[in-house]
Motif scaffolding. Structure first.
Motif, PDB file in Angstrom:
ATOM      1  N   LYS A 134       6.462   0.237  -2.419  1.00 26.28           N
ATOM      2  CA  LYS A 134       5.874  -0.911  -3.098  1.00 26.28           C
ATOM      3  C   LYS A 134       6.959  -1.826  -3.676  1.00 26.28           C
ATOM      4  CE  LYS A 134       1.362   0.960  -4.460  1.00 26.28           C
ATOM      5  NZ  LYS A 134       0.444   1.228  -5.597  1.00 26.28           N
ATOM      6  N   THR A 193       2.844   2.326   2.213  1.00 23.50           N
ATOM      7  CA  THR A 193       2.815   2.976   3.530  1.00 23.50           C
ATOM      8  C   THR A 193       4.228   3.032   4.097  1.00 23.50           C
ATOM      9  OG1 THR A 193       0.602   2.122   3.937  1.00 23.50           O
ATOM     10  CG2 THR A 193       1.852   2.886   5.855  1.00 23.50           C
ATOM     11  N   THR A 219       0.825  -1.222   0.000  1.00 20.30           N
ATOM     12  CA  THR A 219       0.000   0.000   0.000  1.00 20.30           C
ATOM     13  C   THR A 219       0.851   1.260   0.000  1.00 20.30           C
ATOM     14  OG1 THR A 219      -0.117  -0.026   2.418  1.00 20.30           O
ATOM     15  CG2 THR A 219      -1.868  -1.195   1.216  1.00 20.30           C
TER      16      THR A 219
END
Length: 747
Positions: free
Chosen positions: A569, A544, A542
């Motif tokens: 990613k 993050t 995601t």
């Protein structure tokens, strides 16, 4: 009053004995590093035969594997215990429990870094045999492993009240090991680490028993559980019995020694070594104890049942620090004897040296001048009332259970290349990781049912073919974020089905996070002061960013920094470079978080910091005839700039001194030897030893080999039309199985 007087006489003997023992030890010290022939310590001299001063004329020590006190008896009434989550039977995996893991777990008394799957314990229903013995006879809640580490050092301590320096368990055969077998060792005086050959010139209780005409036998089939095998004066003694089943036969045949050490017959179901089920070891212990109880020996015997180390399981009591190696975490002790006080709980400080103190007290022997000489360590006599009406035997029946399913154990090449098998691997990972569930089916038939039940949902497992002990079944899948649990249900080969864990407590794992990590440590072996870089590649589907990026090195936190990329990613590397690591193995624990929860993962024994290193070992040419002159060479480096004390090449285990050719000791000196060899395919390795500093080498001697056993370099091949060997080819055993090899894990 008679016993008090005997203790006084016992203490008075110690002073002259310590001097005599010191002479013996110093006399064999030069043999220690690289023995070339057998050495016999003090032998029975026939000058006297010691007799027991109490009704106990036979002493038996039974030593099981890898459980802390709280893990086994934390819920026993009246003890200083700690209630934890109920453990599955069997556990889903072995836990890291080597020396660096133990020291990190203790964390200078904080007791806060135990393996995350080790906060579990057994209940009375899981261990009815041990529980019955503890209720009927005696138990200690203040008994500790001698050393804060794994099996082998504690098995030496149980016969010598010290380890000789040994501080780790790796695949070795003690004094019968190849000369390039070097093991992490640790000075009891300073706590400093070094590498040494696993054969020690120390004095032991078996040698003292020989000197006083007292019979002894040590039963062990596993080399790292064979204390006498690692001591120069006892490794080839006929009293070391390589068949554990012989103890019962000796009892039944009236041939039980006055002092016996009895180890489990294997690393499987009879040893209590996780992930073995608990029933097998209990049945094996009952078989040993029942044999004594059903014999004429019962009326004069004390049986001490204990476990050799903590096994990675939590214990809440801080071990007293006696020296640089221990004590280690608490382990259980149960005392079984007709003269044991019924239901007694001892709170006196005790450890494996206490067994020696009891033998020394009972037979009026001097101590060895080691832990057995410490006044604060109990001699275990508080467990006994020699005036009481003797307790009758407590004959226990075996626990009935089926054994078609077994959790895989560590099988592979040792020394960092082995594959860790468990009921699920890895134990910690991300949503993109594929997790494998594995179980061994032992019957020769094909099971009609073969399921793994993950979070209550059954999944069909597939046969992966033969595996040591049976057939391996596996199911692989990706999992959602969260903590998962599982069990296995198979047809049992007898027309029914079996689900394990046996006690209905689900196995824990894996812990799945939204992100994935992969780490590396480079170099894995380094000199003091040389930079070591820790790298973790963090990947988030995601994208993050992480909120925590830390590595704990020997319990000290260090922040890791990224290379500046924000493409999580595809993966962002986080690094830490450090140049201040001390000599020895280093524990590390990585902590990463993206705000959803901390992921913990570790490599328990990297890097290795050695004050001297040998590398780039080679032979040229790699093939030839019996008249060819072969040049063997290696590069030696020493952080202190010291020359090696010993520089040896071994070809087919025959040693050749190597000589300095060129270069700096600090940055790398070339050593060579030239020789002709007979026809045949040969193997070779080098072993160097030297000082850790610039002193006279007192207490700083260390060694290094290239390669370290079990590997050897192939070559040269000599003869007509022989094929040359590719330079640097290492020969390794096809496989090995050892329950206490260092465990490397990755997610």
């Amino acid at each position: 009053m008679i016993m008090q007087k005997s203790k006084v006489m016992h203490i008075l003997k110690n002073r002259w004995y310590f001097i005599a023992a010191l002479v013996v030890i110093l006399g064999v010290a030069v043999w220690r590093a690289f023995p070339t022939s057998s050495f016999h310590g003090v032998q029975a001299n026939g000058h006297r035969t010691a007799t027991a001063q109490t009704p106990i004329k036979h002493i038996v020590v039974i030593m099981l594997e890898n459980h802390s006190f709280d893990n086994v008896f934390g819920r026993f009434p009246g003890v200083n215990g700690f209630h934890e989550a109920h453990a599955p039977n069997p556990l889903g995996a072995d836990l890291g429990h080597g020396g660096n893991v133990a020291l990190a777990a203790i964390d200078n008394g904080k007791m806060d870094e135990f393996p995350q799957f080790g906060y579990v314990q057994e209940t009375q229903s899981d261990i009815p045999t041990y529980w019955s013995y503890a209720q009927q006879f005696g138990i200690s809640d203040n008994f500790f492993s001698s050393l804060a580490t794994s099996s082998a050092p504690n098995h030496v301590a149980v016969v010598a009240a010290q380890s000789g320096g040994l501080f780790e368990s790796t695949d070795q055969k003690g004094c019968n090991s190849p000369q390039n077998k070097l093991i992490v060792s640790r000075s009891a005086a300073t706590g400093n680490e070094y590498w040494s050959y696993p054969c020690y010139g120390i004095y032991s209780l078996p040698q003292e028993l020989d000197a006083n005409g007292i019979s002894w036998k040590y039963y062990s089939e596993i080399s790292i559980w064979d204390g006498p095998l690692m001591i120069q004066g006892t490794y080839n003694s006929p009293n070391v019995i390589k068949h554990s089943g012989q103890f019962v036969k000796d009892v039944q045949n009236g041939q039980m020694a006055q002092v016996s050490w009895v180890m489990p017959p294997d690393a499987g179901d009879k040893s209590d070594h996780p992930p073995a089920p608990l029933q097998g070891a209990q049945n094996w212990v009952a078989q040993q104890v029942n044999a004594v109880m059903n014999s004429s020996y019962w009326s004069s015997t004390a049986i001490f049942l204990t476990w050799d180390d903590w096994g990675g399981f939590y214990d809440h009591v801080v071990p007293p620090k006696l020296d640089g190696v221990g004590l280690g975490p608490r382990v259980p002790l149960v005392v079984i004897s007709p003269y044991a006080k019924q239901g007694y709980i001892s709170h006196q400080l005790s450890e494996f040296a206490s067994f020696l103190k009891f033998v020394e007290y009972d037979f009026s022997l001097p101590n060895l001048g080691q832990r057995d000489s410490l006044s604060q360590i109990s001699d275990l006599t508080d467990f006994f009332d020699f005036t009481q009406t003797p307790q009758p035997p407590l004959i226990l029946s075996p626990i009935s259970y089926l054994e078609p399913l077994k959790v895989p154990t560590t099988v592979g090449v040792p020394e960092g290349n082995q594959q860790l098998h468990a009921a699920v691997t890895p134990l910690v990972g991300g949503v993109s990781v594929t997790f494998s569930y594995d179980i061994i089916y032992t019957p020769s038939s094909t099971p009609t049912m073969h399921n793994v039940n993950i979070d209550g949902v059954a999944h069909l497992m597939s046969s992966k073919g033969p595996y040591p002990g049976g057939t391996l079944y596996e199911y692989s899948t990706k999992l959602a974020v969260g903590s998962h649990s599982f069990s296995f249900t198979f047809s049992d080969g007898q027309g029914g089905t079996l689900t394990i864990p046996y006690n209905g407590v689900l196995m824990e794992g894996p812990h799945v996070h939204p992100f994935s990590t992969k780490y590396s440590i480079n170099p894995a072996v380094a000199l003091p002061g040389q930079p070591v870089t820790y790298t973790v590649t963090y990947t988030s589907p995601t994208n993050t960013p992480p909120t925590k990026t830390e590595v704990y090195i020997d319990d000290v936190p260090h922040a890791m920094t990224s290379n500046g990329s924000t493409n999580y990613k595809t993966g962002v590397p986080y690094t830490l470079t450090i140049s201040s690591l001390s000599v020895g193995e280093h524990y590390n624990l990585f902590r990463f978080d993206d705000g959803s929860g901390v992921a913990l993962f570790n490599n328990a024994a990297r890097p290795l910091i050695s004050p001297l290193i040998v590398s780039q070992t080679s032979v040229s040419p790699t093939s030839g005839t019996s008249s060819t002159i072969f040049t063997f060479q290696t590069t030696y480096a020493n952080a202190g700039g010291n020359a090696p004390g010993q520089a040896l090449l071994y070809v087919d285990n025959t040693s050749y001194p190597m000589t300095y050719a060129s270069g700096s000791y600090s940055t790398g000196a070339l050593y060579q030897v030239q020789t002709m060899l007979p026809n045949g395919n040969h193997t070779f390795f080098v072993v160097f030893s030297g000082c850790q500093d610039g002193s006279n080498c007192q207490n700083t001697q260390t060694s290094w080999a290239d390669p370290i056993a079990p590997g050897v370099y192939a070559g040269p091949n000599i003869g007509t039309n022989v094929k040359p060997v590719a330079p640097g080819t290492v020969i390794l055993p096809s496989h090995t199985q050892n329950p206490d090899l260092p465990q490397d894990t990755d997610n």
